[in-house]
Motif scaffolding. Structure first.
Motif, PDB file in Angstrom:
ATOM      1  N   SER A  18       0.832  -1.201   0.000  1.00 51.72           N
ATOM      2  CA  SER A  18       0.000   0.000   0.000  1.00 51.72           C
ATOM      3  C   SER A  18       0.865   1.249   0.000  1.00 51.72           C
ATOM      4  N   ALA A  19       1.925   1.236   0.826  1.00 53.51           N
ATOM      5  CA  ALA A  19       2.798   2.406   0.888  1.00 53.51           C
ATOM      6  C   ALA A  19       3.472   2.650  -0.455  1.00 53.51           C
ATOM      7  N   LEU A  20       3.912   1.552  -1.091  1.00 54.23           N
ATOM      8  CA  LEU A  20       4.580   1.674  -2.390  1.00 54.23           C
ATOM      9  C   LEU A  20       3.634   2.279  -3.421  1.00 54.23           C
ATOM     10  N   LEU A  21       2.385   1.776  -3.447  1.00 55.76           N
ATOM     11  CA  LEU A  21       1.426   2.316  -4.416  1.00 55.76           C
ATOM     12  C   LEU A  21       1.035   3.749  -4.068  1.00 55.76           C
ATOM     13  N   GLY A  22       1.051   4.076  -2.765  1.00 52.85           N
ATOM     14  CA  GLY A  22       0.809   5.459  -2.372  1.00 52.85           C
ATOM     15  C   GLY A  22       1.860   6.384  -2.957  1.00 52.85           C
TER      16      GLY A  22
ATOM     17  N   VAL B 160       3.586   5.748  -5.690  1.00 51.20           N
ATOM     18  CA  VAL B 160       3.330   5.821  -7.133  1.00 51.20           C
ATOM     19  C   VAL B 160       2.229   6.843  -7.404  1.00 51.20           C
ATOM     20  N   TRP B 161       1.200   6.856  -6.541  1.00 52.13           N
ATOM     21  CA  TRP B 161       0.119   7.828  -6.700  1.00 52.13           C
ATOM     22  C   TRP B 161       0.649   9.252  -6.616  1.00 52.13           C
ATOM     23  N   CYS B 162       1.574   9.496  -5.663  1.00 48.99           N
ATOM     24  CA  CYS B 162       2.193  10.823  -5.549  1.00 48.99           C
ATOM     25  C   CYS B 162       2.848  11.224  -6.868  1.00 48.99           C
ATOM     26  N   PHE B 163       3.586  10.264  -7.461  1.00 48.00           N
ATOM     27  CA  PHE B 163       4.289  10.579  -8.707  1.00 48.00           C
ATOM     28  C   PHE B 163       3.306  10.848  -9.839  1.00 48.00           C
ATOM     29  N   VAL B 164       2.232  10.051  -9.899  1.00 48.40           N
ATOM     30  CA  VAL B 164       1.252  10.249 -10.967  1.00 48.40           C
ATOM     31  C   VAL B 164       0.553  11.592 -10.797  1.00 48.40           C
ATOM     32  N   HIS B 165       0.293  11.971  -9.525  1.00 45.84           N
ATOM     33  CA  HIS B 165      -0.376  13.244  -9.276  1.00 45.84           C
ATOM     34  C   HIS B 165       0.551  14.424  -9.564  1.00 45.84           C
ATOM     35  N   GLY B 166       1.864  14.205  -9.361  1.00 45.18           N
ATOM     36  CA  GLY B 166       2.812  15.261  -9.701  1.00 45.18           C
ATOM     37  C   GLY B 166       3.330  16.026  -8.509  1.00 45.18           C
ATOM     38  N   THR B 167       2.594  16.054  -7.397  1.00 49.51           N
ATOM     39  CA  THR B 167       3.097  16.741  -6.204  1.00 49.51           C
ATOM     40  C   THR B 167       3.272  15.713  -5.094  1.00 49.51           C
ATOM     41  N   ILE B 168       4.440  15.716  -4.494  1.00 44.60           N
ATOM     42  CA  ILE B 168       4.727  14.747  -3.441  1.00 44.60           C
ATOM     43  C   ILE B 168       4.492  15.422  -2.099  1.00 44.60           C
ATOM     44  N   SER B 169       3.397  15.039  -1.418  1.00 44.46           N
ATOM     45  CA  SER B 169       3.108  15.620  -0.112  1.00 44.46           C
ATOM     46  C   SER B 169       2.479  14.541   0.768  1.00 44.46           C
ATOM     47  N   VAL B 170       2.415  14.817   2.066  1.00 46.08           N
ATOM     48  CA  VAL B 170       1.896  13.816   3.007  1.00 46.08           C
ATOM     49  C   VAL B 170       0.428  13.515   2.709  1.00 46.08           C
ATOM     50  N   ASN B 171      -0.339  14.547   2.403  1.00 48.04           N
ATOM     51  CA  ASN B 171      -1.758  14.354   2.097  1.00 48.04           C
ATOM     52  C   ASN B 171      -1.953  13.409   0.922  1.00 48.04           C
ATOM     53  N   ASN B 172      -1.213  13.697  -0.145  1.00 46.33           N
ATOM     54  CA  ASN B 172      -1.326  12.866  -1.345  1.00 46.33           C
ATOM     55  C   ASN B 172      -0.938  11.436  -1.048  1.00 46.33           C
ATOM     56  N   PHE B 173       0.163  11.287  -0.279  1.00 49.66           N
ATOM     57  CA  PHE B 173       0.655   9.947   0.017  1.00 49.66           C
ATOM     58  C   PHE B 173      -0.389   9.155   0.789  1.00 49.66           C
ATOM     59  N   LEU B 174      -1.019   9.802   1.796  1.00 50.52           N
ATOM     60  CA  LEU B 174      -2.016   9.092   2.601  1.00 50.52           C
ATOM     61  C   LEU B 174      -3.224   8.723   1.754  1.00 50.52           C
ATOM     62  N   LEU B 175      -3.677   9.652   0.923  1.00 50.93           N
ATOM     63  CA  LEU B 175      -4.821   9.371   0.049  1.00 50.93           C
ATOM     64  C   LEU B 175      -4.499   8.191  -0.866  1.00 50.93           C
ATOM     65  N   GLY B 176      -3.292   8.225  -1.466  1.00 54.18           N
ATOM     66  CA  GLY B 176      -2.892   7.142  -2.357  1.00 54.18           C
ATOM     67  C   GLY B 176      -2.814   5.816  -1.637  1.00 54.18           C
ATOM     68  N   ALA B 177      -2.255   5.827  -0.422  1.00 52.40           N
ATOM     69  CA  ALA B 177      -2.104   4.578   0.323  1.00 52.40           C
ATOM     70  C   ALA B 177      -3.465   3.997   0.680  1.00 52.40           C
ATOM     71  N   ILE B 178      -4.436   4.875   1.038  1.00 50.06           N
ATOM     72  CA  ILE B 178      -5.768   4.371   1.405  1.00 50.06           C
ATOM     73  C   ILE B 178      -6.457   3.771   0.178  1.00 50.06           C
ATOM     74  N   ILE B 179      -6.393   4.499  -0.952  1.00 49.22           N
ATOM     75  CA  ILE B 179      -7.010   3.966  -2.175  1.00 49.22           C
ATOM     76  C   ILE B 179      -6.337   2.659  -2.576  1.00 49.22           C
ATOM     77  N   ALA B 180      -4.981   2.629  -2.476  1.00 47.58           N
ATOM     78  CA  ALA B 180      -4.231   1.429  -2.885  1.00 47.58           C
ATOM     79  C   ALA B 180      -4.630   0.240  -2.027  1.00 47.58           C
ATOM     80  N   SER B 181      -4.796   0.455  -0.718  1.00 47.28           N
ATOM     81  CA  SER B 181      -5.124  -0.677   0.157  1.00 47.28           C
ATOM     82  C   SER B 181      -6.477  -1.266  -0.225  1.00 47.28           C
TER      83      SER B 181
END
Lengths: 118, 164
Positions: free
Chosen positions: B8-12, B14-35
């Motif tokens: 989940s963390a790894l895909l989170g 990847v989500w940051c990279f796809v979104h373009g901005t690397i931030s804690v909010n984005n990472f958490l959102l990505g990790a939740i969706i990925a899980s």
């Protein structure tokens, strides 16, 4: 200024390789040889274009997205080539007449001999 | 369970990279969706297997070497195929050859198959049912043993070190 120039150079190299890939697609004889050009040269071509975007805009959201797209192309294009070539071979698309050896076809027909065709 | 969180963390990320901005909010959102997304693929990803961060970190030098070799081979491959395409008269002897491999894990086979496709004049078509032979289409099949040997010596060694 240096980055700008470097970006343009990489863009030209990338576009040149894309052009070569399309030229190969038109010139080479059969499905399998054409896949060689589209996967390898096409990958480096697309990678070059994406790298040029990254060099031009830096690590802004757009640059990071370009980098991600480049990595995804690098990972997925071999898989696509594998599936296309496998499907083509199973469908009975033969190799071109210059081919010298086909161990896959031999293994396939040894595993499940095809009925005699008339 | 640890493995589940790691994926989940790894895909989170990847989500940051796809979104373009690397931030804690984005990472958490990505990790939740990925899980949520990887839940249906439980059987494929072996979440019950033990996950050791130490083992994963120990492989990083080997993986960097592998990446370096891969980039070198990709550039070499491009020049070779570009030369063939630019010849005034196309003179090639293609063919499909069988290449025995030592790798037994699915990840290793995937890695080596993709690497072969990206390297000079070779394209993986299929793997045999017992996972011991790769069928490789090569653009110059006059010397099948030579091609098999070059795959074994130049690529498989690094793949084995990086992914096993």
């Amino acid at each position: 200024m240096i980055l700008e120039t470097l970006s343009n150079v990489v863009l030209i190299i990338g576009l040149f390789f894309v052009f070569l890939a399309m030229l190969g697609l038109a010139r080479l004889p059969d499905v399998y040889n054409r896949l060689h050009t589209t996967t390898k040269i096409g990958t480096l071509g697309a990678f070059g274009v994406m790298l040029s975007i990254l060099l031009k805009v830096g690590f802004s959201p757009m640059g990071v997205k370009a980098l991600t797209v480049a990595l995804f192309i690098l990972v997925t294009s071999p898989v696509a080539a594998h599936m296309i070539s496998r499907a083509a071979h199973r469908h009975g698309v033969g190799l071109c007449k210059e081919s010298v050896i086909d161990e896959y076809g031999r293994a396939c027909s040894a595993a499940c001999p095809e009925p005699e065709e008339e | 369970m640890k493995r589940y969180i790691a994926y989940s963390a790894l895909l989170g990320l990847v989500w940051c990279f796809v979104h373009g901005t690397i931030s804690v909010n984005n990472f958490l959102l990505g990790a939740i969706i990925a899980s949520l997304i990887i839940r249906p693929f439980r059987s494929m990803l072996n979440f019950d297997m033990e996950f050791h961060a130490g083992n994963a970190l120990k492989k990083i030098p080997a993986q960097l070497t592998y990446l370096f070799v891969l980039i070198k081979e990709i550039i070499k491959a491009n020049i070779i195929v570009a030369k063939i395409v630019l010849q005034p008269k196309i003179n090639i002897k293609p063919g499909i050859i069988a290449v025995p491999i030592r790798t037994k894990t699915d990840l290793g086979i995937t890695a080596i198959a993709n690497t072969i496709t990206l390297t000079p004049g070779t394209l993986t078509i299929d793997v045999s049912d017992d996972k011991s032979i790769l069928y490789v289409h090569t653009i110059d099949a006059t010397d099948p043993e030579g091609v098999a040997r070059s795959i074994k010596d130049d690529l498989e060694k690094y793949v084995l070190e990086a992914f096993e």
